[in-house]
Design an enzyme around this catalytic site. Sequence first.
Site, PDB file in Angstrom:
ATOM      1  N   ASN A 115      40.687 -22.472   7.157  1.00 63.65           N
ATOM      2  CA  ASN A 115      39.681 -23.052   7.397  1.00 63.65           C
ATOM      3  C   ASN A 115      39.714 -24.335   7.602  1.00 63.65           C
ATOM      4  O   ASN A 115      40.423 -25.249   6.628  1.00 63.65           O
ATOM      5  CB  ASN A 115      38.390 -22.437   6.255  1.00 63.65           C
ATOM      6  CG  ASN A 115      37.269 -23.283   6.671  1.00 63.65           C
ATOM      7  OD1 ASN A 115      36.558 -23.170   7.874  1.00 63.65           O
ATOM      8  ND2 ASN A 115      36.623 -24.074   5.864  1.00 63.65           N
ATOM      9  N   HIS A 158      37.621 -28.132   7.418  1.00 64.61           N
ATOM     10  CA  HIS A 158      36.351 -28.564   6.573  1.00 64.61           C
ATOM     11  C   HIS A 158      36.192 -29.895   6.873  1.00 64.61           C
ATOM     12  O   HIS A 158      37.324 -30.583   6.668  1.00 64.61           O
ATOM     13  CB  HIS A 158      36.335 -27.995   5.213  1.00 64.61           C
ATOM     14  CG  HIS A 158      34.854 -28.338   4.555  1.00 64.61           C
ATOM     15  ND1 HIS A 158      34.021 -27.778   4.897  1.00 64.61           N
ATOM     16  CD2 HIS A 158      34.804 -29.408   3.638  1.00 64.61           C
ATOM     17  CE1 HIS A 158      32.780 -28.392   4.117  1.00 64.61           C
ATOM     18  NE2 HIS A 158      33.483 -29.433   3.535  1.00 64.61           N
ATOM     19  N   SER A 172      39.947 -31.354   6.021  1.00 60.90           N
ATOM     20  CA  SER A 172      41.114 -30.557   5.167  1.00 60.90           C
ATOM     21  C   SER A 172      41.222 -29.184   5.911  1.00 60.90           C
ATOM     22  O   SER A 172      40.087 -28.781   6.556  1.00 60.90           O
ATOM     23  CB  SER A 172      40.504 -30.508   4.027  1.00 60.90           C
ATOM     24  OG  SER A 172      40.172 -31.602   3.172  1.00 60.90           O
ATOM     25  N   ASP A 183      34.781 -23.318   0.336  1.00 62.37           N
ATOM     26  CA  ASP A 183      35.535 -24.417   0.624  1.00 62.37           C
ATOM     27  C   ASP A 183      36.413 -24.810  -0.836  1.00 62.37           C
ATOM     28  O   ASP A 183      36.721 -25.829  -0.649  1.00 62.37           O
ATOM     29  CB  ASP A 183      34.759 -25.591   1.011  1.00 62.37           C
ATOM     30  CG  ASP A 183      33.822 -25.358   2.335  1.00 62.37           C
ATOM     31  OD1 ASP A 183      34.417 -24.822   3.073  1.00 62.37           O
ATOM     32  OD2 ASP A 183      32.677 -25.742   2.266  1.00 62.37           O
TER      33      ASP A 183
END
Length: 209
Positions: free
Chosen positions: A107, A109, A136, A145
């Site tokens: 992911n 973020h 990130s 997250d």
Amino acid sequence: MRRIAVLASGRGSNLQALIDAIAGGDLAAEVVGVFSDRSRAGAVERARAAGIPAVSLRPRDFDTRAAFDEALFSRVDDVQPDLIVCAGYMRLLSADVVEAREGRMINIHPSLLPAFKGLHTHQLALDAGATEHGASVHFVTAELDGGPVIAQARVPVLPDDDVERLSARVLAREHPLLLATVGALVEGRVRLVDGQVCDHGRPLAAPLQ
Ligand code: GAR
């Protein structure tokens, strides 16, 4: 790890960066499908414009989050991805679908994790008086997250910043960050081993910059 599935809910600029890098020969991979919870997402349009199959399902057509996730990820599995990239995918993921794909799903973020998880990260950074902010890329785990961070890009927070200016500065760094990280994963240089991010087989002491 050459076959990439992308999950996206929004405008799709990170998806576009992947599409352009692949078309330009800068990333040896293929986006084999784009998956969304919003049929009108810019990302869906960008996928179709690039000739990439795009699937969108409506959350309201499902009774539970788990049922929606199972349906969406069954479509993801159909394209047999080596790597799943969440690029502006804004729905929480149920633990089952995440855990079944640990080490194969990342992911991006918009914060320097572990700071500012969740939504409104740019506003949170401004409110906190942060002097540095950024983005990130991390492996996805069941904790929102909270998965192991692979790489980060840092930007300064300037005195006259507002959300618009700061988010634009971060976004400009997100695209190269995502491309570099996906490149390292596609090459097999970076991988998740026993919950730790390893580069060339060695645990990272700090996120890649
Ligand atoms: C990006 O800033 C990404 O980091 C963020 O959404 C934006 C998507 O932009 N992701 C999250 O906030 C995930 N929690 P894009 O649709 O133009 O790629």
